[in-house]
Design an enzyme around this catalytic site. Structure first.
Site, mmCIF file in Angstrom:
data_model
loop_
_atom_site.group_PDB
_atom_site.id
_atom_site.type_symbol
_atom_site.label_atom_id
_atom_site.label_comp_id
_atom_site.label_asym_id
_atom_site.label_seq_id
_atom_site.Cartn_x
_atom_site.Cartn_y
_atom_site.Cartn_z
ATOM 1 N N HIS A 201 74.840 -82.724 30.422
ATOM 2 C CA HIS A 201 74.869 -81.264 30.528
ATOM 3 C C HIS A 201 76.320 -80.800 30.461
ATOM 4 O O HIS A 201 76.820 -80.112 31.347
ATOM 5 C CB HIS A 201 74.189 -80.809 31.814
ATOM 6 C CG HIS A 201 72.690 -80.902 31.747
ATOM 7 N ND1 HIS A 201 71.909 -79.923 31.183
ATOM 8 C CD2 HIS A 201 71.844 -81.879 32.143
ATOM 9 C CE1 HIS A 201 70.640 -80.284 31.250
ATOM 10 N NE2 HIS A 201 70.571 -81.472 31.812
ATOM 11 N N HIS A 223 70.605 -88.543 29.072
ATOM 12 C CA HIS A 223 69.775 -88.198 27.896
ATOM 13 C C HIS A 223 70.616 -87.883 26.656
ATOM 14 O O HIS A 223 70.828 -86.724 26.293
ATOM 15 C CB HIS A 223 68.748 -87.112 28.175
ATOM 16 C CG HIS A 223 69.178 -85.912 28.956
ATOM 17 N ND1 HIS A 223 70.295 -85.161 28.657
ATOM 18 C CD2 HIS A 223 68.594 -85.298 30.022
ATOM 19 C CE1 HIS A 223 70.389 -84.163 29.502
ATOM 20 N NE2 HIS A 223 69.370 -84.222 30.340
ATOM 21 N N HIS A 257 62.736 -84.890 22.121
ATOM 22 C CA HIS A 257 64.145 -84.793 22.488
ATOM 23 C C HIS A 257 65.059 -85.532 21.510
ATOM 24 O O HIS A 257 66.234 -85.177 21.376
ATOM 25 C CB HIS A 257 64.355 -85.346 23.898
ATOM 26 C CG HIS A 257 63.788 -84.469 24.971
ATOM 27 N ND1 HIS A 257 62.447 -84.442 25.264
ATOM 28 C CD2 HIS A 257 64.376 -83.583 25.798
ATOM 29 C CE1 HIS A 257 62.231 -83.572 26.236
ATOM 30 N NE2 HIS A 257 63.390 -83.023 26.568
ATOM 31 N N ASP A 280 62.522 -88.528 31.671
ATOM 32 C CA ASP A 280 62.921 -87.166 32.057
ATOM 33 C C ASP A 280 61.670 -86.303 32.266
ATOM 34 O O ASP A 280 61.656 -85.107 31.977
ATOM 35 C CB ASP A 280 63.823 -86.552 30.984
ATOM 36 C CG ASP A 280 64.584 -85.316 31.479
ATOM 37 O OD1 ASP A 280 64.632 -85.093 32.704
ATOM 38 O OD2 ASP A 280 65.097 -84.559 30.639
ATOM 39 N N GLY A 315 62.548 -80.702 29.581
ATOM 40 C CA GLY A 315 62.131 -82.034 29.995
ATOM 41 C C GLY A 315 60.931 -82.492 29.186
ATOM 42 O O GLY A 315 60.480 -81.832 28.252
#
Length: 390
Positions: A201, A223, A257, A280, A315
């Site tokens: 992030h 991720h 994702h 996630d 997510g």
């Protein structure tokens, strides 16, 4: 002594890399893995004395999966901060092959995060017939507003180890945006406490992310590809830093994702030893289509896609066995290499490979049995059988 016969055991070879061996019986009990025995020797003298014998039916026999990034499943979420919610997760996860996990928090008001971490601590200390709680992954609030993803911006905070200190026995991983860390002492304090710092992030550039790994000791990326600066040939970004260092990378292999090509690229660049598959997953995992919730925000689920009202991906709803199957299909990786990404690699990342993460004599008897489609047939945790599930 208990045994699993007629299975294809995934075990470390002479050099440590996982391999598939046939014609062997896995012996174990509540004290741990005892070892392998040739099928003929077992049939000749041991089978009759075994307390329990599971016929794997030609399926794979592997170490139990470790999920180091999961917010919730089956209607429960880590941020519920209750024994009931964590218990629901513990009960459901073995059906997906997971024998231990890190309940993952998110960017909420600090008192809510503290309550969730307190609940995780209690779960760590409370024996339960389900997936073990190993600690927590704290994803936020030490993140970048520019790359908040589905996390609430009003709850984002500057990285401050003083907030972590009371939970040093609980937090195993903390996700941070390195450009938002004012003092490198934060990284040092985390290292001393055994907390893995994960870059995620983040709006950091390539140089800042590399410095966090090479100079300050960040050891992983949260991720990969998601909520970080992408790769450009003149500005490699955080993805470039992940590829250009020896840090571990988390990968959500749900085809939402990260597309199949991105999964192949991560596998080719990072190799079999530095990829960790995660889910996630949200509380909506295992619940089907419809409305759900994440951090007080409404989530809408349709198929494999979970989004906020504004369309932001929120997510996943994938299970670990599904992510493993998709990764195999997308990359052409061997079953042994892919299984290491949900067992050996996360265990090594957390520093617990000496006790779990492989079917090595003396380690915990955490085992999962699954077929070619990675449909989980049975799971054993601490020598106790929880299946069969099908």
């Amino acid at each position: 002594m208990k045994a699993i016969r007629n299975g294809r055991c995934i075990v470390p070879g002479a050099a440590g890399a996982f391999e598939v061996v046939d014609g062997q019986v896995l012996l174990y009990d509540a004290d741990g893995i005892a070892g392998l025995m040739p099928e003929a020797d077992f049939a000749a003298g041991v089978a009759i004395a075994a307390e329990e014998v599971i016929d794997a039916g030609g399926r794979y026999v592997a170490p139990g999966f470790l999920n180091v990034h999961i917010h919730g499943c089956k209607g429960a979420d880590t941020m519920d901060a209750t024994a009931a919610a964590l218990g629901a997760m513990q009960a459901f996860l073995p059906r997906t092959g997971v024998t231990a996990f890190l309940p993952t928090t998110m960017t909420c008001a600090w008192q809510e995060i503290a309550a969730a971490l307190t609940a995780v601590r209690t779960a760590m200390q409370t024996p339960r017939a389900g997936a073990q709680v190993l600690g927590a992954h704290m994803e936020g609030p030490f993140i970048s507003p520019a790359k908040k993803g589905s996390q609430a911006e009003e709850n984002i905070l500057r990285a401050d180890y003083a907030r972590l200190a009371p939970f040093a026995d609980v937090v195993r991983i903390v996700t941070v945006a390195p450009e938002e860390v004012r003092d490198a002492a934060f990284f040092a304090a985390c290292r001393r406490a055994g907390i893995r710092v994960s870059i995620g992030h983040t709006a950091a550039d390539y140089e800042t992310a590399c410095r966090a790994v090479r100079a300050y000791g960040a050891s992983r990326f949260t991720h990969l590809y998601d909520a970080m600066q992408g790769f450009h040939h003149r500005a490699p970004g955080v993805v470039g830093a992940a590829f250009d260092t020896d840090a571990y990378v988390e990968l959500i292999a749900d085809n939402v994702h990260a597309c199949p090509m991105a999964q192949r690229l991560a596998y080719r660049v990072k190799g079999k030893d530095r990829v960790i598959l995660i889910t996630d997953a949200l509380r909506a995992c295992g619940m089907g289509d419809g409305p759900s919730e994440l951090g007080g925000q409404q989530v809408f689920v349709k198929g494999e896609l979970a989004t906020l009202a504004d369309g932001t991906i929120a997510g996943s709803v994938a299970t670990m066995n599904r992510c493993l199957r998709l990764f195999l299909e997308n990359t052409g990786a061997s079953i042994a290499d892919a299984v290491a990404m949900v067992t050996k690699n996360p265990a090594e990342d957390l520093g617990i490979y000496g006790e779990r993460g492989s079917l090595t004599p003396g380690k915990r008897a955490d085992i999962t049995i699954f077929d070619e489609q990675i449909a989980v047939y049975d799971t054993i945790i601490g020598g106790r059988r929880l299946g069969p599930f099908a």
